[in-house]
Design a protein around this motif. Structure first.
Motif, PDB file in Angstrom:
ATOM      1  N   ALA A  89       0.681  -1.088   0.006  1.00 43.87           N
ATOM      2  CA  ALA A  89       0.128  -0.129   0.205  1.00 43.87           C
ATOM      3  C   ALA A  89       0.787   1.278   0.150  1.00 43.87           C
ATOM      4  O   ALA A  89       1.188   1.693   1.020  1.00 43.87           O
ATOM      5  N   ASN A  90       1.423   1.704  -0.977  1.00 50.01           N
ATOM      6  CA  ASN A  90       2.168   2.835  -1.414  1.00 50.01           C
ATOM      7  C   ASN A  90       1.377   4.095  -1.394  1.00 50.01           C
ATOM      8  O   ASN A  90       0.065   4.082  -1.669  1.00 50.01           O
ATOM      9  N   VAL A  91       1.635   5.276  -0.456  1.00 49.05           N
ATOM     10  CA  VAL A  91       1.028   6.023   0.163  1.00 49.05           C
ATOM     11  C   VAL A  91       1.507   7.551  -0.312  1.00 49.05           C
ATOM     12  O   VAL A  91       2.747   7.773  -0.155  1.00 49.05           O
ATOM     13  N   GLN A  92       0.847   8.315  -0.963  1.00 51.57           N
ATOM     14  CA  GLN A  92       1.303   9.711  -1.001  1.00 51.57           C
ATOM     15  C   GLN A  92       0.332  10.839  -0.304  1.00 51.57           C
ATOM     16  O   GLN A  92      -0.980  10.543  -0.399  1.00 51.57           O
ATOM     17  N   ILE A  93       0.854  11.872   0.260  1.00 51.51           N
ATOM     18  CA  ILE A  93       0.127  12.600   0.980  1.00 51.51           C
ATOM     19  C   ILE A  93       0.671  14.033   0.669  1.00 51.51           C
ATOM     20  O   ILE A  93       1.529  14.496   0.424  1.00 51.51           O
ATOM     21  N   VAL A  94      -0.616  14.732   0.347  1.00 52.77           N
ATOM     22  CA  VAL A  94      -0.505  16.267  -0.038  1.00 52.77           C
ATOM     23  C   VAL A  94      -1.333  17.078   1.063  1.00 52.77           C
ATOM     24  O   VAL A  94      -2.399  16.794   1.235  1.00 52.77           O
ATOM     25  N   PRO A  95      -0.714  18.142   1.849  1.00 49.62           N
ATOM     26  CA  PRO A  95       0.502  18.455   1.530  1.00 49.62           C
ATOM     27  C   PRO A  95       1.614  17.841   2.192  1.00 49.62           C
ATOM     28  O   PRO A  95       1.111  16.847   2.933  1.00 49.62           O
ATOM     29  N   ALA A  96       2.817  18.043   1.952  1.00 53.67           N
ATOM     30  CA  ALA A  96       3.832  17.280   2.515  1.00 53.67           C
ATOM     31  C   ALA A  96       3.958  17.158   3.864  1.00 53.67           C
ATOM     32  O   ALA A  96       3.565  18.022   4.899  1.00 53.67           O
ATOM     33  N   LYS A  97       4.291  15.980   4.479  1.00 51.30           N
ATOM     34  CA  LYS A  97       4.553  15.802   6.088  1.00 51.30           C
ATOM     35  C   LYS A  97       5.564  16.840   6.232  1.00 51.30           C
ATOM     36  O   LYS A  97       6.600  17.080   5.892  1.00 51.30           O
ATOM     37  N   GLY A  98       5.306  17.484   7.589  1.00 50.64           N
ATOM     38  CA  GLY A  98       5.909  18.432   8.137  1.00 50.64           C
ATOM     39  C   GLY A  98       6.073  19.995   7.361  1.00 50.64           C
ATOM     40  O   GLY A  98       6.896  20.895   7.570  1.00 50.64           O
ATOM     41  N   ALA A  99       4.937  19.931   6.314  1.00 48.38           N
ATOM     42  CA  ALA A  99       5.018  21.270   5.469  1.00 48.38           C
ATOM     43  C   ALA A  99       4.734  22.537   6.484  1.00 48.38           C
ATOM     44  O   ALA A  99       3.802  22.379   7.461  1.00 48.38           O
TER      45      ALA A  99
ATOM     46  N   SER B  14      -4.239  11.386  10.111  1.00 45.11           N
ATOM     47  CA  SER B  14      -3.989   9.893  10.621  1.00 45.11           C
ATOM     48  C   SER B  14      -5.086   9.099   9.962  1.00 45.11           C
ATOM     49  O   SER B  14      -5.917   9.501   9.256  1.00 45.11           O
ATOM     50  N   GLY B  15      -4.574   7.771   9.605  1.00 48.00           N
ATOM     51  CA  GLY B  15      -5.512   6.695   9.197  1.00 48.00           C
ATOM     52  C   GLY B  15      -4.797   5.460   8.756  1.00 48.00           C
ATOM     53  O   GLY B  15      -3.705   5.190   9.336  1.00 48.00           O
ATOM     54  N   THR B  16      -5.316   4.662   8.040  1.00 42.49           N
ATOM     55  CA  THR B  16      -4.805   3.418   7.549  1.00 42.49           C
ATOM     56  C   THR B  16      -4.912   3.061   6.240  1.00 42.49           C
ATOM     57  O   THR B  16      -5.720   3.417   5.500  1.00 42.49           O
ATOM     58  N   ALA B  17      -3.521   2.495   5.609  1.00 42.80           N
ATOM     59  CA  ALA B  17      -3.612   2.019   4.246  1.00 42.80           C
ATOM     60  C   ALA B  17      -3.550   0.468   4.250  1.00 42.80           C
ATOM     61  O   ALA B  17      -2.788  -0.042   5.102  1.00 42.80           O
ATOM     62  N   LYS B  18      -4.369  -0.121   3.445  1.00 39.04           N
ATOM     63  CA  LYS B  18      -4.197  -1.609   3.421  1.00 39.04           C
ATOM     64  C   LYS B  18      -3.992  -2.023   1.985  1.00 39.04           C
ATOM     65  O   LYS B  18      -4.429  -1.741   0.906  1.00 39.04           O
ATOM     66  N   GLY B  19      -2.882  -2.989   1.889  1.00 36.78           N
ATOM     67  CA  GLY B  19      -2.570  -3.406   0.685  1.00 36.78           C
ATOM     68  C   GLY B  19      -3.323  -4.760   0.180  1.00 36.78           C
ATOM     69  O   GLY B  19      -4.035  -5.097   0.664  1.00 36.78           O
ATOM     70  N   THR B  20      -3.106  -4.912  -1.225  1.00 38.59           N
ATOM     71  CA  THR B  20      -3.865  -6.134  -1.837  1.00 38.59           C
ATOM     72  C   THR B  20      -3.300  -7.407  -0.910  1.00 38.59           C
ATOM     73  O   THR B  20      -3.914  -8.384  -1.242  1.00 38.59           O
ATOM     74  N   ASP B  21      -2.055  -7.422  -0.665  1.00 37.51           N
ATOM     75  CA  ASP B  21      -1.523  -8.545   0.100  1.00 37.51           C
ATOM     76  C   ASP B  21      -2.374  -8.665   1.527  1.00 37.51           C
ATOM     77  O   ASP B  21      -1.828  -9.628   2.370  1.00 37.51           O
ATOM     78  N   GLY B  22      -3.230  -7.823   2.003  1.00 41.15           N
ATOM     79  CA  GLY B  22      -3.655  -7.782   3.411  1.00 41.15           C
ATOM     80  C   GLY B  22      -3.129  -7.290   4.166  1.00 41.15           C
ATOM     81  O   GLY B  22      -3.336  -6.919   5.560  1.00 41.15           O
ATOM     82  N   GLY B  23      -1.712  -6.661   4.294  1.00 40.00           N
ATOM     83  CA  GLY B  23      -1.077  -6.149   5.161  1.00 40.00           C
ATOM     84  C   GLY B  23      -1.446  -4.597   5.307  1.00 40.00           C
ATOM     85  O   GLY B  23      -2.018  -3.954   4.492  1.00 40.00           O
TER      86      GLY B  23
ATOM     87  N   VAL C 238      -5.043  12.115   0.177  1.00 39.32           N
ATOM     88  CA  VAL C 238      -4.236  11.092   0.510  1.00 39.32           C
ATOM     89  C   VAL C 238      -4.546   9.945  -0.370  1.00 39.32           C
ATOM     90  O   VAL C 238      -5.692   9.531  -0.742  1.00 39.32           O
ATOM     91  N   THR C 239      -3.435   9.637  -0.941  1.00 39.83           N
ATOM     92  CA  THR C 239      -3.611   8.357  -2.270  1.00 39.83           C
ATOM     93  C   THR C 239      -2.697   7.302  -1.949  1.00 39.83           C
ATOM     94  O   THR C 239      -1.501   7.318  -1.623  1.00 39.83           O
ATOM     95  N   SER C 240      -3.437   5.979  -1.991  1.00 42.49           N
ATOM     96  CA  SER C 240      -2.672   4.744  -1.963  1.00 42.49           C
ATOM     97  C   SER C 240      -2.631   4.226  -3.589  1.00 42.49           C
ATOM     98  O   SER C 240      -3.741   4.122  -3.981  1.00 42.49           O
TER      99      SER C 240
END
Length: 399
Positions: free
Chosen positions: A49-59, A116-125, A70-72
Motif C-alpha cells: 500500500a504505497n501512500v502519497q500525502i498532500v501537503p507534505a509531511k512537516g510542511a 491519520s488513518g490506515t492503508a491496506k495493501g492487496t496483500d492484506g497488510g 491521501v492516495t494509495s
C-alpha cells in the motif's frame, strides 16, 4: 513489504522535475517559506500500500485553500481523519475504490493539522498513516463574520440577512461563492454588497410568512484578497414570523397596520414638523424598547435650544433609522395626532395604540412611509428595500 511515502517535492504539471537528492523549496505570496508538496517512496512489492500525502509531511506556510489528499497506489484507505490543533475535524470523502481520500476545501489559517488513518495493501497488510503540517499565518489578517439575524430568532418579513466582516474583502466573488441560503419554501433572493465589509441578502419580495431560513457561511480557508484568509465557518437558522406590514401616510396623519394581508388597525399619528421632516421610503424595524431615553443632544440639538428635549421614559419605542427615527407612544402630542405634524421626525401615537402595535411587530417588519419629499438615505438603517430588484441584484459580485 509495506512503505508509507512522505512528501519531498511540489512539482506541478509542466514544471521541471527536481533531480534526485535536490529538493527545492519556494517562496509563497505571504512572504513566508513554502515547504514542497508530496511524493511517494515506491515499493518493490506490487501488493504493498504505497501512500502519497498532500501537503507534505512537516510542511509549513501551507495555503488555506490547498487541497488535502491521501492516495494509495497499492491498496485501500480507511479511517482517514484530519484535525486542527483545536480538535476540529475537516470532513473528507473516499473515491469508489477507496484509493483516494480528499478533504473538503477550506483550512484554518495559522493552524497545525494532524492527519491519520490506515492503508491496506492487496496483500492484506496494513500500514498506519500519520502526517502533520501547518497553514500560513496571513499577513493581512483573518476574516471573521458577524451575522444578523441571530441564530434561532423569529423576524419580520422584510428582514435582510446581514454579514459584517472584521476585515475588508477584496475578492468579493470568491467570498460570495462560499455563502449559501436555503429556505423551506422556494424564494428568489440575492446577495448584494453594501461595501467591502458588509454583504446583505434579501428576497425579491418580502419573505413568505413562516419560512424557515438557513444561512451557511463556509468561508474558512477562502482567499479574500489582500493576504486575508477566512478563519471559520458559521451556520445560522431563523424563522419568518407572521406578515405585519405598516404604512404611514404623513400627509393624512395616519398609520395602517396589515396583518397577514388584512387591515388590522388604522392609527392616528403625528410625524416630523418643518425642519424635522420624517423620511419617506421603506424602513425596517431595527430595535424595540419598552422604554427608552430620548435626548436631542444625540442628533445635535443642545440644551438651551427651543427644540431641545430629554425624555427619560419614552414608551413602546421601535427604531426604524440609524439617525434616530422611532415609532413610539407620545402622550404629550395627543392633541395633534391625526391632524398635525409636530414631532422631531418620529412617528408618535397614543400609548394605547403604541402598546398594541409593539405587541404585533418583530425586528425586521417593514414600515412604508409616504407623503414627504425627504427620502431615505442608503445605509441609514436597513435600507435594502429602497432599491429596485435590478439595482439590488447588481450589487452581487456574481451578477
Amino acid at each position: 513489504m509495506l512503505l508509507a511515502g512522505t512528501a519531498c517535492s511540489d512539482t506541478k504539471a509542466g514544471d521541471p522535475a527536481p533531480s534526485a537528492g535536490n529538493t527545492q523549496g519556494s517562496t509563497n505570496p505571504s512572504g513566508g517559506p513554502s515547504t514542497p508538496g508530496s511524493s511517494s517512496t515506491p515499493s518493490g512489492d506490487p501488493a504493498a500500500a504505497n501512500v502519497q500525502i498532500v501537503p507534505a509531511k512537516g510542511a509549513t506556510a501551507v495555503k488555506p485553500d490547498q487541497a488535502v489528499t491521501v492516495t494509495s497506489t497499492g491498496g485501500e484507505l480507511s479511517d482517514i481523519t484530519l484535525k486542527d490543533d483545536d480538535g476540529n475535524k475537516i470532513d473528507g470523502s473516499l473515491n469508489a475504490d477507496k484509493s483516494v481520500w480528499t478533504a473538503e476545501p477550506g483550512l484554518k489559517p495559522g493552524a497545525k493539522y494532524t492527519l491519520s488513518g490506515t492503508a491496506k495493501g492487496t496483500d492484506g497488510g496494513t500500514v498506519p498513516i500519520s502526517s502533520t503540517f501547518k497553514t500560513l499565518s496571513p499577513a493581512g489578517g483573518k476574516l471573521k463574520a458577524s451575522v444578523a439575524p441571530l441564530d434561532g430568532e423569529t423576524v419580520g418579513v422584510a428582514m435582510p440577512v446581514q454579514i459584517y466582516w472584521n476585515n475588508p474583502v477584496k475578492d468579493k466573488a470568491a467570498v460570495e461563492k462560499r455563502l449559501k441560503v436555503t429556505t423551506s419554501v422556494p424564494v428568489d433572493g440575492t446577495w448584494s454588497w453594501q461595501n467591502s465589509k458588509q454583504v446583505n441578502y434579501r428576497p425579491k419580495t418580502y419573505w413568505p410568512a413562516g419560512t424557515k431560513v438557513t444561512v451557511d457561511i463556509k468561508t474558512q480557508g477562502v482567499n479574500a484578497g489582500g493576504n486575508i484568509w477566512g478563519n471559520a465557518n458559521r451556520k445560522i437558522s431563523f424563522t419568518i414570523g407572521k406578515s405585519v406590514v405598516t404604512t404611514v401616510n404623513v400627509k393624512k396623519h395616519t398609520m395602517t397596520v396589515a396583518i397577514n394581508g388584512k387591515l388590522a388597525r388604522t392609527i392616528p399619528i403625528t410625524a416630523g414638523k418643518d425642519g424635522f421632516t420624517t423620511r419617506s421610503g421603506v424602513k425596517v424595524i431595527m430595535e424595540k424598547f419598552k422604554t427608552k431615553r430620548m435626548d436631542a443632544a444625540t442628533i445635535g440639538i443642545k440644551p438651551g435650544d427651543p427644540n431641545y428635549y430629554n425624555i427619560s421614559n419614552v414608551q413602546w419605542a421601535q427604531r426604524v433609522t440609524s439617525s434616530g427615527e422611532f415609532i413610539h407612544g407620545a402622550p404629550w402630542s395627543g392633541g395633534a395626532q391625526g391632524s398635525e405634524n409636530v414631532s422631531h421626525g418620529c412617528v408618535g401615537m397614543s400609548l394605547k395604540d403604541a402598546q398594541w402595535y409593539f405587541g404585533q411587530t418583530l425586528r425586521g417588519d417593514p414600515v412604508v412611509v409616504t407623503g414627504t419629499t425627504r427620502h431615505m438615505e442608503k445605509g441609514n438603517g436597513w435600507t435594502d428595500w429602497n432599491e429596485t430588484w435590478a439595482q439590488y441584484k447588481a450589487g452581487s459580485a456574481l451578477a
